[in-house]
Design an enzyme around this catalytic site. Structure first.
Site, PDB file in Angstrom:
ATOM      1  N   CYS B  12      28.070 -34.970 -24.560  1.00  0.00           N
ATOM      2  CA  CYS B  12      28.816 -35.752 -23.592  1.00  0.00           C
ATOM      3  C   CYS B  12      30.286 -35.663 -23.954  1.00  0.00           C
ATOM      4  O   CYS B  12      30.681 -34.986 -24.906  1.00  0.00           O
ATOM      5  CB  CYS B  12      28.376 -37.211 -23.624  1.00  0.00           C
ATOM      6  N   GLY B  38      29.696 -32.786 -19.465  1.00  0.00           N
ATOM      7  CA  GLY B  38      28.626 -33.600 -18.883  1.00  0.00           C
ATOM      8  C   GLY B  38      28.857 -33.808 -17.413  1.00  0.00           C
ATOM      9  O   GLY B  38      29.922 -34.292 -17.021  1.00  0.00           O
ATOM     10  N   ASN B 113      28.666 -39.944 -27.879  1.00  0.00           N
ATOM     11  CA  ASN B 113      28.398 -38.517 -27.769  1.00  0.00           C
ATOM     12  C   ASN B 113      27.666 -38.094 -29.019  1.00  0.00           C
ATOM     13  O   ASN B 113      28.220 -38.161 -30.114  1.00  0.00           O
ATOM     14  CB  ASN B 113      29.732 -37.756 -27.637  1.00  0.00           C
ATOM     15  N   GLY B 114      26.408 -37.672 -28.861  1.00  0.00           N
ATOM     16  CA  GLY B 114      25.664 -37.227 -30.041  1.00  0.00           C
ATOM     17  C   GLY B 114      24.197 -37.526 -29.915  1.00  0.00           C
ATOM     18  O   GLY B 114      23.683 -37.799 -28.822  1.00  0.00           O
ATOM     19  N   TYR B 254      30.214 -21.881 -27.267  1.00  0.00           N
ATOM     20  CA  TYR B 254      30.183 -21.959 -25.799  1.00  0.00           C
ATOM     21  C   TYR B 254      30.470 -23.332 -25.215  1.00  0.00           C
ATOM     22  O   TYR B 254      30.730 -23.456 -24.025  1.00  0.00           O
ATOM     23  CB  TYR B 254      28.838 -21.477 -25.251  1.00  0.00           C
TER      24      TYR B 254
END
Lengths: 473, 473, 473, 473
Positions: B12, B38, B113-114, B254
């Site tokens: 995210c 996201g 985020n994670g 990426y």
């Protein structure tokens, strides 16, 4: 009373198929690959055993057909479709094509890519004679001309009508028993014929639409031709002999997709050549070449290759750009807010950059990009444009309408360079452009329309003559 | 009764600002540049003089905030926001962050985020003790731990909670009087601090979000740090000393935007280096190098530069890809229908092509691209991958969850080459990757997490241990 | 820090079914007949072989479930549903019920009609002890109490929780293996049990929901009862013996549907009786009796019948009232614009009118109706109200919250008559109301709650005590 | 080729205002009170200093104009609007009115209520002569006739066109400088003129629209009249002398709003009289009279009053009926599910009921209501219909199109009584209806159209003649 038809320029895309059991779906996928030609609206009309039905709406193709049931209902063995260019503020669904007409004796749907130069005159004459228009698009005119023709045979009515409209046009029609395509006598807009594995015939604005559905290329529609496709196959006729190729050079420069071929020339190849010749015409020493994503990447790589200067990714394009957007406040604008493009500081900082773009219209975008690069630390920014200066409006379907909005019509190269705050500026020459594209027609400029660069319009301007003359004085 | 928490991996993006009169709008623009992290949903919570209010919904940021009045209502001098990764099928707005909690004695909003490795254990323990969860996201857990902490001082409650959660996490919280950021002890996910011209402090998942709003970079948040930002400025503390850098290498490969810097390394530079080293490790004679747009263009240009083989635009990406899409029928699929990518026949026909991609997960996409190129006439297609083979799942936030879906976990390089119908295939070596990125930490792999390549996880796996062990047998 | 829980009064409707193969659809139709009890939002949770899944959203039931696929996905043999009352401005989907909770050891969904008087105290205590709330509805409290209960048996946890909440409540829960209904010790809100032809058991806020799905009435849930329905049938227990019937008289006066029966009394019959007794208590000579559509038509016809004065349709209600509406400008308001109600000039012009309404809250509506009738030519307008003056707030679920908004709490009958510009005004007496409804309970007021009329609250007021006392000084 | 124009019957509503600074908003409120005349779509065209602009869409008025900004943009001092009747399955926005036409020399918008009997003939002739239609509504025809007229003066063109169309019509047009209304020579549809306080003139389908905006009634438009309203005031002319009043009796029976007056007769009064006379014509002993809500309540109260039998609320109408609805399964249908109407068991159980309805078309609805009452315990149900049996189709704008769908065209009264399972059945006589309405015109049936009852059509049927004759054989 004052009367104004706002001329709607129509860089659009058309696609049609005859002879496929899932014709509307094939058309959907064909149109999808032509979405870059128009994002305002989309529509499809299918022909099921001689009965036409359609759907059209404002928005991207995928939005217009977001409910799969819509396509499911458009059963039929033939279909035509259209994507329409976004012209700000005129967003009425009435203008979205194909237009579908149901007469007591006939059903016809009609899609159009181009712009007529005598639309206003024709429309006024038709209205004076009792005709009623329902859109402010030029496209309806052809239908009135066809229905009012005194020719007894339908194809003769169409030919008579095609000889009355002037300017740039690629028409695609579907009737109970045929699909009909026609191109103007100069062939301004591209239009190609292909064939699917099952034998179905396809007509599309660009060859990339043939690739996407796995159709093989047969041949381009030529200036002044009308193509009739039905269960008996393809028949091609000339509705006028007064033809002269003048293919829109802007299609090669920025409008068409790089994987399309126009008149046998691959668009990416042509752009790369523009970059190569530009490197020869306007060489300069620098640390890197960068292109404005995405349309100028081909030209930039050509420039890099020809100059031997490394090609770098110095600008990043945000791929999540919405069409309706929260605008930054003035204060935020000053503090930053580059939503579409970002300079890659880690790449350009301290470097001398050659920035390749395809063209300059108003000059505002390129000026902002030069600033972006400088703020990211670029030491020098040398702007190289892969086409000659745009100085004249287009009346055949490209949305450049007045000289006032063209910076190159108002200022010299040196003045523009100063205005956009570049360290140097150069444009590709007209001959360079012609050579880069490399058409081989026996016609002025090898068959290209160069009017936006030099004012040499290949046709009379009719309704636009007076305003054009006023603008160049 | 059987009970299953579907672990939601959360690549995210988070963004927060403290001290700007138009904090929600700043957050909007910051999040906009993080949209690639996201696309499932987005939300913003603003703090206006100590009162929190927010808005969140499913969809792209521009869709969630399409009505300008929503942002207008989110007045405040501080704000945090979140963009959430699309995980198919779990589209409930309950999981969209930031989560906003209003207690009788406190207001807190939380974004994350994670992925936690001990989420299931913690959740079960908390529920057994009477806790009620309202989403199936890991994110809520931290809030329960904070509220149940017996520490009298709020910051001590947070530190206690941070020491209980395990795995990969970057948290961003806002309370009545502070904005708080925290990073896991390995620093898997990137998180940076910046400052705007007016003095406002900014925290963002990637530095590209600083650039976009004109903020200057101050420093990265380091493993095991908790950052407290309030009207007194920035204060950074270590909530644990048991740290060891293990930055997610997939961010470089990426996931992150090319204009972002992670741990001081520009992402585009790192990718270009991957291409360069790949050219050295796996050279082959060919006519051109092409990259898979857009994420592999940097690596491809690096390969081209190092090999001296021309870089070409052989694949075109359709920029109008909708998220909900009409699917082609089986027959149409066989006949063509490449909606996302097209090969440029005019470029690749008759040529030997080196195709550079960033990574291979299932192998289905690269196989389709090889086919595309061959159908467009490419004589040979040599696949070169800018990273080592992906063989192990990620438990720290990248959505690679089982070995079964990883082709390189099942097959040898030669087998993969055959399956994707390439003429040759090579991956970058692990050392090549580490060298290309060029981190300098005194830690294994110079500070990178290489677990997806070699199974060397930098932390215990807790709840995932058993299933992981089963998968590698 | 200041903290305010806005108490959400919840006149809502609940419906549940156990043992029908299409339980969600049955619930949809049951809720549809309860739509008058709440228009802000709606939701359904279904139980399919022990797994719960649900859907809820803002809007009318038919809007929330407008896509038939939503109901199709809610497969299950049992279901509960809820319609929520519109409380202006607090339109968050977080407050729409049923609330669905998925624990590691249990799944429960919960719907609630009523208002707790000790919600604030309970919530603060729970939060202090680590509980996290996700809505600002009272409803969540019960779930926290259940989950934190130390009772080993689930039904004992529920009973313990029910003994902690105070005020007016009708709860409906569904778990993996049971549907559970519970009523507060005074039975403020109606709740009935029925049975379908196939044997399925049904619980509903009003008996009209039984009729609509063809279920037969079994019996009302009584004060202090908890009902457990599962595959073994219906089991009814008393969770407290401290009960005293005090059924909300406003349900009879205007809230319930006329075809429902409450405690065996038909609502239309009760209203007609109110009109009849009002005619006796407050007779006056006039040309016609008219009722305010639709809730006062029963009372008006009763008045007409008892008085012998003709009943007329003097007011027309526009049946196309949208919930979001273009507002008239000030000038237009003055010129007319009665969108909801119109007086029938051809009926009332020149006549002496008796206008029957069910109740007066603020007095603004009745004042406007009197004006309407006078503008349409009515010579006299005599207002007759089918209930006593509303003088006290309700704390058990009816949205009358402060004395300030009640005109009868501020002014005498003569003053109100003057303010609403009527020629005379009379209210039904308290005894008249009790007689008209005709309950037979051995309890004060024969088992009615009369608190809004006389301040005689049947329970302690807990959290509201202080503010109530302040208001009556 | 087969060609079929599906004749769209158009019971619609029109409203226009000339001379109000907020004309579109006034029109919005006027149309709102006419919403019962059409729910499929709505539109408004405003005239701002001679320039016309409009908005129209499918849906209820409040939905079409739900975004207040739409009305804000429709600035102007004059406006016309239209609400369109829902005709299943033909929901294209192309048919929503007003139609707005922009010619090079003129702008006109047009709205229509009615049905032409020679539409097919006129349309075919116009198309043969080159005309292009864009909707399948009759309404466009008038515009073609106007534009093709050879009269030099615009008003003469309109009069010439009005003399060519046959059937039932109420037209409302707006041009740059005038608003024009016209009624057919029989005056089938109501149309009235009013005046606002500020002097603005108003035209509306029903007088209830004058009331709602505070306008005073001036006079009805009479058969064969054309009304021209502009800044000079109102001018009324006769475009034909061949007139004979034949006002649609169905407007009185069920279509118009009870507070409207048609030809000076209040609709509620007329309906109450129908009930009174029905009580005299078809008396029967019973315990109560109930009406089908809402349209039959006036007639039922008239019946009750005349018979001395109490009027009761025995049927409840759910006021939250959505237009798109979840359908019950077959099993649920059998078990109950009455979403629109419920019988009040507490009222009708064990009673002999007189059920008054306004009319019987197919007989399916009344049959279901009789069943409902019986299931709720009614001992006897005696059906009394406030109008004569419907035996013939209407060609002037009421949606009764074929004899096949009319139960009274196929069966005797006794047979119908048996089919609807009533204990007795009676209709009002033709003379009773005429007397109840009480028009005073010197024309057949005192000025009513009675064709649906007795086949005595006041005009030739033109295009419908053949199919009509076939149906009555």
């Amino acid at each position: 009373m004052s009367y104004e038809v706002r001329s709607l320029n129509e860089e659009c895309g058309v696609f049609g198929v005859w002879g496929h059991p899932d014709a509307a779906r094939v058309t959907y996928f064909g149109l999808h690959s032509l979405q870059h030609r128009g994002q305002e609206g989309a529509g499809i009309v299918a022909n099921h055993q001689g009965k036409l039905s359609g759907h059209r709406d404002l928005g991207l193709l995928a939005e217009v057909f977001s409910d799969e049931r819509i396509l499911d209902r458009l059963t039929g063995e033939a279909a035509i479709g259209h994507v329409r260019y976004a012209t700000a503020g005129n967003g009425s669904v009435d203008n979205i094509q194909p237009f579908l007409f149901k007469f007591f004796d006939q059903q016809i749907a009609l899609a159009h890519n181009g712009n007529l130069t005598n639309a206003k005159t024709l429309r006024k004459a038709l209205e004076t004679d009792g005709a009623i228009f329902h859109s402010n698009s030029d496209t309806e005119i052809l239908m009135h001309l066809i229905r009012r023709s005194s020719q007894p045979v339908f194809m003769d009515r169409i030919k008579e009508a095609l000889n009355q409209v002037k300017g740039g046009f690629a028409y695609l029609l579907i009737t109970e028993d045929s699909m009909i395509a026609a191109l103007d006598p100069n062939g301004f807009r591209p239009l190609s014929i292909g064939q699917m594995v099952n034998g179905a015939y396809v007509v599309a604005s660009e060859t990339c639409a043939l690739e996407v559905i796995g159709a093989s290329f047969i041949r381009d529609v030529k200036p002044g031709e009308v193509v009739i496709i039905n269960d008996d196959g393809v028949q091609i006729e000339q509705y006028t002999d007064d033809v002269q190729p003048a293919i829109c050079s802007m299609e090669f420069i920025y409008f068409a997709r790089p994987d399309s071929n126009i008149a046998g020339v691959n668009v990416h190849r042509a752009r790369k050549n523009m970059g190569r010749l530009l490197a020869q015409e306007a060489a300069i020493d620098a640390d890197m070449v960068i292109g404005v994503p995405n349309s100028s990447l081909s030209a930039a790589s050509g420039y890099a290759e020809a100059s031997g200067i490394p090609y770098e990714l110095g600008l990043v394009k945000n791929q999540y750009i919405a069409r309706t957007f929260i605008q930054p406040t003035q204060e935020l604008r000053e503090q930053g807010v580059r939503m579409k493009l970002s300079a890659v500081r880690g790449v350009v900082a301290g470097k001398r950059v050659i920035l390749v773009d395809d063209s300059i219209v108003r000059g505002t975008t390129i000026r902002r990009i030069v600033q972006l690069l400088k703020e990211a630390g670029a030491k020098e920014v040398h702007v190289r444009i892969g086409s000659p200066p745009l100085k004249y409006p287009c009346f055949y379907g490209i949305d450049i309408q007045t000289r006032e909005e063209l910076i190159a019509a108002q200022y010299s190269e040196a003045e523009i360079c100063e205005k956009i705050e570049a360290d140097s500026l150069a444009f590709l020459s007209e001959n360079g452009l012609i050579e880069a594209i490399g058409l081989q027609f026996d016609a002025p400029y090898s068959g290209l329309c160069m009017a936006y660069f030099n004012g040499d319009y290949p046709t009379p301007l009719y309704d636009y003559e007076a305003s054009y003359l006023a603008s160049v004085e």
